[in-house]
Scaffold this active site. Sequence first.
Site, PDB file in Angstrom:
ATOM      1  N   ARG A  70     -30.740  -3.983 -17.124  1.00 27.75           N
ATOM      2  CA  ARG A  70     -30.064  -5.251 -16.892  1.00 27.75           C
ATOM      3  C   ARG A  70     -28.587  -4.982 -16.615  1.00 27.75           C
ATOM      4  O   ARG A  70     -28.011  -4.039 -17.148  1.00 27.75           O
ATOM      5  CB  ARG A  70     -30.197  -6.155 -18.117  1.00 27.75           C
ATOM      6  CG  ARG A  70     -31.597  -6.695 -18.317  1.00 27.75           C
ATOM      7  CD  ARG A  70     -31.652  -7.668 -19.465  1.00 27.75           C
ATOM      8  NE  ARG A  70     -31.510  -7.022 -20.755  1.00 27.75           N
ATOM      9  CZ  ARG A  70     -30.411  -7.004 -21.485  1.00 27.75           C
ATOM     10  NH1 ARG A  70     -29.314  -7.620 -21.063  1.00 27.75           N
ATOM     11  NH2 ARG A  70     -30.369  -6.395 -22.639  1.00 27.75           N
ATOM     12  N   TYR A 212     -35.046  -4.408 -10.842  1.00 27.02           N
ATOM     13  CA  TYR A 212     -35.479  -3.862 -12.135  1.00 27.02           C
ATOM     14  C   TYR A 212     -35.585  -4.909 -13.239  1.00 27.02           C
ATOM     15  O   TYR A 212     -34.681  -5.739 -13.418  1.00 27.02           O
ATOM     16  CB  TYR A 212     -34.493  -2.780 -12.602  1.00 27.02           C
ATOM     17  CG  TYR A 212     -35.091  -1.823 -13.614  1.00 27.02           C
ATOM     18  CD1 TYR A 212     -35.802  -0.701 -13.199  1.00 27.02           C
ATOM     19  CD2 TYR A 212     -34.976  -2.046 -14.977  1.00 27.02           C
ATOM     20  CE1 TYR A 212     -36.373   0.178 -14.113  1.00 27.02           C
ATOM     21  CE2 TYR A 212     -35.540  -1.181 -15.907  1.00 27.02           C
ATOM     22  CZ  TYR A 212     -36.241  -0.064 -15.460  1.00 27.02           C
ATOM     23  OH  TYR A 212     -36.802   0.790 -16.377  1.00 27.02           O
ATOM     24  N   GLY A 214     -35.525  -7.306 -16.278  1.00 29.96           N
ATOM     25  CA  GLY A 214     -35.069  -8.675 -16.466  1.00 29.96           C
ATOM     26  C   GLY A 214     -34.218  -9.212 -15.325  1.00 29.96           C
ATOM     27  O   GLY A 214     -34.028 -10.418 -15.201  1.00 29.96           O
ATOM     28  N   LYS A 221     -36.102 -12.839 -19.095  1.00 30.70           N
ATOM     29  CA  LYS A 221     -34.789 -13.131 -19.666  1.00 30.70           C
ATOM     30  C   LYS A 221     -34.146 -14.348 -18.991  1.00 30.70           C
ATOM     31  O   LYS A 221     -33.501 -15.159 -19.641  1.00 30.70           O
ATOM     32  CB  LYS A 221     -33.871 -11.914 -19.532  1.00 30.70           C
ATOM     33  CG  LYS A 221     -34.423 -10.650 -20.167  1.00 30.70           C
ATOM     34  CD  LYS A 221     -34.685 -10.832 -21.629  1.00 30.70           C
ATOM     35  CE  LYS A 221     -35.013  -9.494 -22.298  1.00 30.70           C
ATOM     36  NZ  LYS A 221     -35.274  -9.669 -23.735  1.00 30.70           N
ATOM     37  N   HIS A 241     -34.786 -14.949 -28.733  1.00 23.89           N
ATOM     38  CA  HIS A 241     -35.100 -13.553 -28.427  1.00 23.89           C
ATOM     39  C   HIS A 241     -35.785 -12.941 -29.655  1.00 23.89           C
ATOM     40  O   HIS A 241     -35.189 -12.160 -30.379  1.00 23.89           O
ATOM     41  CB  HIS A 241     -33.782 -12.841 -28.102  1.00 23.89           C
ATOM     42  CG  HIS A 241     -33.928 -11.460 -27.555  1.00 23.89           C
ATOM     43  ND1 HIS A 241     -32.919 -10.517 -27.628  1.00 23.89           N
ATOM     44  CD2 HIS A 241     -34.937 -10.839 -26.905  1.00 23.89           C
ATOM     45  CE1 HIS A 241     -33.304  -9.397 -27.061  1.00 23.89           C
ATOM     46  NE2 HIS A 241     -34.526  -9.560 -26.607  1.00 23.89           N
ATOM     47  N   SER A 263     -31.857  -5.389 -28.071  1.00 28.38           N
ATOM     48  CA  SER A 263     -32.738  -4.432 -27.402  1.00 28.38           C
ATOM     49  C   SER A 263     -32.661  -3.071 -28.097  1.00 28.38           C
ATOM     50  O   SER A 263     -31.605  -2.679 -28.588  1.00 28.38           O
ATOM     51  CB  SER A 263     -32.292  -4.236 -25.959  1.00 28.38           C
ATOM     52  OG  SER A 263     -31.824  -5.438 -25.436  1.00 28.38           O
ATOM     53  N   ALA A 264     -33.793  -2.373 -28.093  1.00 27.80           N
ATOM     54  CA  ALA A 264     -33.878  -1.007 -28.615  1.00 27.80           C
ATOM     55  C   ALA A 264     -33.561  -0.890 -30.104  1.00 27.80           C
ATOM     56  O   ALA A 264     -32.968   0.074 -30.549  1.00 27.80           O
ATOM     57  CB  ALA A 264     -32.997  -0.063 -27.795  1.00 27.80           C
ATOM     58  N   CYS A 265     -33.933  -1.910 -30.860  1.00 31.10           N
ATOM     59  CA  CYS A 265     -33.845  -1.827 -32.327  1.00 31.10           C
ATOM     60  C   CYS A 265     -35.247  -1.821 -32.929  1.00 31.10           C
ATOM     61  O   CYS A 265     -35.421  -2.122 -34.106  1.00 31.10           O
ATOM     62  CB  CYS A 265     -33.052  -2.992 -32.892  1.00 31.10           C
ATOM     63  SG  CYS A 265     -31.285  -2.834 -32.647  1.00 31.10           S
ATOM     64  N   LYS A 267     -38.004  -3.673 -31.858  1.00 28.89           N
ATOM     65  CA  LYS A 267     -38.688  -4.963 -31.920  1.00 28.89           C
ATOM     66  C   LYS A 267     -40.175  -4.824 -31.610  1.00 28.89           C
ATOM     67  O   LYS A 267     -41.018  -5.377 -32.312  1.00 28.89           O
ATOM     68  CB  LYS A 267     -38.044  -5.913 -30.915  1.00 28.89           C
ATOM     69  CG  LYS A 267     -37.605  -7.187 -31.580  1.00 28.89           C
ATOM     70  CD  LYS A 267     -36.613  -7.952 -30.774  1.00 28.89           C
ATOM     71  CE  LYS A 267     -37.283  -9.019 -29.971  1.00 28.89           C
ATOM     72  NZ  LYS A 267     -36.642  -9.189 -28.662  1.00 28.89           N
ATOM     73  N   ASP A 288     -41.083 -10.177 -27.767  1.00 32.79           N
ATOM     74  CA  ASP A 288     -39.722 -10.320 -27.225  1.00 32.79           C
ATOM     75  C   ASP A 288     -39.159 -11.738 -27.281  1.00 32.79           C
ATOM     76  O   ASP A 288     -37.974 -11.904 -27.514  1.00 32.79           O
ATOM     77  CB  ASP A 288     -39.704  -9.816 -25.770  1.00 32.79           C
ATOM     78  CG  ASP A 288     -38.296  -9.525 -25.262  1.00 32.79           C
ATOM     79  OD1 ASP A 288     -37.484  -9.005 -26.051  1.00 32.79           O
ATOM     80  OD2 ASP A 288     -37.999  -9.819 -24.094  1.00 32.79           O
ATOM     81  N   ASN A 377     -34.048   3.916 -20.537  1.00 28.90           N
ATOM     82  CA  ASN A 377     -34.560   2.548 -20.440  1.00 28.90           C
ATOM     83  C   ASN A 377     -35.833   2.490 -19.578  1.00 28.90           C
ATOM     84  O   ASN A 377     -36.140   1.486 -18.970  1.00 28.90           O
ATOM     85  CB  ASN A 377     -33.485   1.606 -19.869  1.00 28.90           C
ATOM     86  CG  ASN A 377     -33.862   0.130 -20.017  1.00 28.90           C
ATOM     87  OD1 ASN A 377     -34.411  -0.287 -21.030  1.00 28.90           O
ATOM     88  ND2 ASN A 377     -33.579  -0.668 -18.982  1.00 28.90           N
ATOM     89  N   ARG A 379     -39.694   1.998 -18.800  1.00 29.42           N
ATOM     90  CA  ARG A 379     -40.480   0.894 -19.358  1.00 29.42           C
ATOM     91  C   ARG A 379     -41.969   1.030 -19.072  1.00 29.42           C
ATOM     92  O   ARG A 379     -42.370   1.656 -18.096  1.00 29.42           O
ATOM     93  CB  ARG A 379     -40.008  -0.427 -18.728  1.00 29.42           C
ATOM     94  CG  ARG A 379     -38.564  -0.780 -19.021  1.00 29.42           C
ATOM     95  CD  ARG A 379     -38.420  -1.384 -20.387  1.00 29.42           C
ATOM     96  NE  ARG A 379     -37.033  -1.706 -20.713  1.00 29.42           N
ATOM     97  CZ  ARG A 379     -36.688  -2.695 -21.552  1.00 29.42           C
ATOM     98  NH1 ARG A 379     -37.613  -3.440 -22.124  1.00 29.42           N
ATOM     99  NH2 ARG A 379     -35.424  -2.910 -21.840  1.00 29.42           N
ATOM    100  N   ARG A 410     -28.702  -2.523 -35.451  1.00 28.08           N
ATOM    101  CA  ARG A 410     -28.708  -1.089 -35.737  1.00 28.08           C
ATOM    102  C   ARG A 410     -27.334  -0.726 -36.282  1.00 28.08           C
ATOM    103  O   ARG A 410     -26.353  -0.735 -35.535  1.00 28.08           O
ATOM    104  CB  ARG A 410     -29.002  -0.361 -34.421  1.00 28.08           C
ATOM    105  CG  ARG A 410     -29.092   1.118 -34.475  1.00 28.08           C
ATOM    106  CD  ARG A 410     -29.312   1.659 -33.069  1.00 28.08           C
ATOM    107  NE  ARG A 410     -30.705   1.526 -32.640  1.00 28.08           N
ATOM    108  CZ  ARG A 410     -31.641   2.448 -32.860  1.00 28.08           C
ATOM    109  NH1 ARG A 410     -31.341   3.569 -33.473  1.00 28.08           N
ATOM    110  NH2 ARG A 410     -32.871   2.248 -32.438  1.00 28.08           N
TER     111      ARG A 410
HETATM  112  C1  OXD Z   1     -34.060  -6.458 -23.644  1.00 25.45           C
HETATM  113  C2  OXD Z   1     -35.413  -6.404 -23.132  1.00 25.45           C
HETATM  114  O1  OXD Z   1     -33.168  -5.867 -23.036  1.00 25.45           O
HETATM  115  O2  OXD Z   1     -36.320  -6.887 -23.818  1.00 25.45           O
HETATM  116  O3  OXD Z   1     -33.843  -7.087 -24.687  1.00 25.45           O
HETATM  117  O4  OXD Z   1     -35.605  -5.907 -22.010  1.00 25.45           O
HETATM  118 MN    MN Z   2     -35.588  -8.215 -25.294  1.00 22.27          MN
END
Ligand code: OXD
Ligand code: MN
Length: 596
Positions: A70, A212, A214, A221, A241, A263-265, A267, A288, A377, A379, A410
């Site tokens: 993003r 790419y 979102g 998003k 979110h 993001s990247a925690c 989820k 998400d 990143n 996916r 984080r």
């Molecule tokens: C984010 C995603 O960036 O879910 O939060 O792609």
């Molecule tokens: Mn997300």
Amino acid sequence: MPTKHKKLLAWVEEIRQMVKPDQVVWADGTKEEYDRLMDEMVESGLAVRLNDSKRPNSFLFRSDPSDVARVEDRTYIASRTQDAAGPTNNWIDPVELKATMRELYDGCMRGRTMFVIPFSMGPIGSPIAKVGIEITDSPYVVVNMHIMTRVGQAVLDTLGEDGQFIPCLHSVGKPLGPGESDNGQWPCAPIEQKYIAHFPEENLIWSYGSGYGGNALLGKKCLALRIASALARREGWMAEHMLILRLTNPEGKQFHIAAAFPSACGKTNLAMLIPTVEGWNCECIGDDIAWMKIGPDGTLRAINPEAGFFGVAPGTSYKSNPMAMDTIVKNSIFTNCVLTDDGDIWWEDMNVDIDHGIDWKGNEWTPKSGTPGAHPNARFTTPAAQCPIICDDWEDPAGVPIDIFIFGGRRTKVMPLVHESFDWDHGVFMGATAASEPTAAALDVKKKLRRDPMAMLPFCGYNIGDYWQHWFEMGDKLGDKAPKIFYVNWFRKNDQGKFIWPGFGENSRILKWMCERVDGTAEAIETSIGMMPQIKDIDISGLDMSEKELEEILEVDNNAFISEFDDLDSFISSVADRLPKRMEDQIKLYKERMKK
Ligand code: OXD
Ligand code: MN
């Protein structure tokens, strides 16, 4: 034409005249369409078909190195006034932005097919669902939308001749000259031509220049968070979110949890957790986004508006997320992963050793290359229905009743493992001031600590002060049916730089304490940041961890919080006169508790 909807047909025609494609194709969401587009993309060199005996019906794409995440710097909330967008959003006057973008859109689909994708966010026809129509020149977007949303004729049928839809216009921003082709290269525009634009007062999305994630799959998003958050405030519901999961205790009682993390925690990992505590069971509803409305019984009902998972691949393994690994075994799209010599995919921390492959840039790669094989990143796009622990009723249009909200981020220091809010307003404060160390999901974030209110910083489509006010008011409406609010930090490190808490399935121990708090059976003590468990309150049977370590991650050091007052103040002061009085009160109370 597959529809008689006059407004829709007029919009499609208006866009066609502007972007000047070679042809217009209405996406029908069928398997035939998916297969045909994939065949064409394999043929043109844009996609690689993975080894069918390893990963049936799955494909790998490599994006352009300038188009991997993003782009928050290029994302705009173009409301009529800047104040309506607020301090957390980039803003351009909508008239000016449309003029700029119209110039870019003029003829931008030359040499390409313009796809019209009717899609539903949420089960088709559900009272909570919304219909979007995405126009795009990217077949990659079409196949991803097949997985991430519900696409096809049934959507047009529910729309009828005058139903409401959210128009979403997308172009990769790379027109082709006569006889020119992409030559298997990912098409996109240079960064200064990328615009991810939202017009919340018109429920309109215009995206240009990126193919790419979102930026391009506009249901996610852009629609389900930025536009929906603004819509939800106007209509009195919530677009957040958040992952959604169901925990069932040994007695068979169900608890529904919605959790917001940047993001990247982890989820997606939490959404598909396998509890390590005896007798507890977890099922996934979403990883998400949660759309939540107050139901007829006064509880907050949540649905997952999406139909697939668009998860970060690196770090996903049979250790961190076995259920995700079992979801992506087939019918999945991979972007920017390593292609292995036997035609499968690989990424860092998959817990599988390989000694050679083709990296995300298309180059020969070995573990000794010194660069990551997969982009951080990278996916996977995979159907939610394939998840082995997806709830049977995950598509129930009525949604599930939420008992617990979790916020988090984080943080290697300062924030303890878990705390609970004193009340709703305090919980809103906890979510609003959440902070995290940044991630790879956004290209342009450089700050060390990023305040990420409710993990919505890049996704709230209006003034963040008004958003907090909306949260307070939802609490008033929910009254004693309001979910309890907690804050977690799985990522605290010791002085040697090692994570103290084992995380993953062990997080169930903390979720169990939360459920017991909801039931009124677990104890907590009052601290300056909220209610907290003592070691005796957490089920640590079978956990390989010393009491000293547990004490360390449950520690609250007031001085550490006080040293962050300046950062908090500068964040809060940016909200200026839109800061709700109730938030001001919370900050005062918080500071007083810290100084006691
Ligand atoms: C984010 C995603 O960036 O879910 O939060 O792609
Ligand atoms: Mn997300």
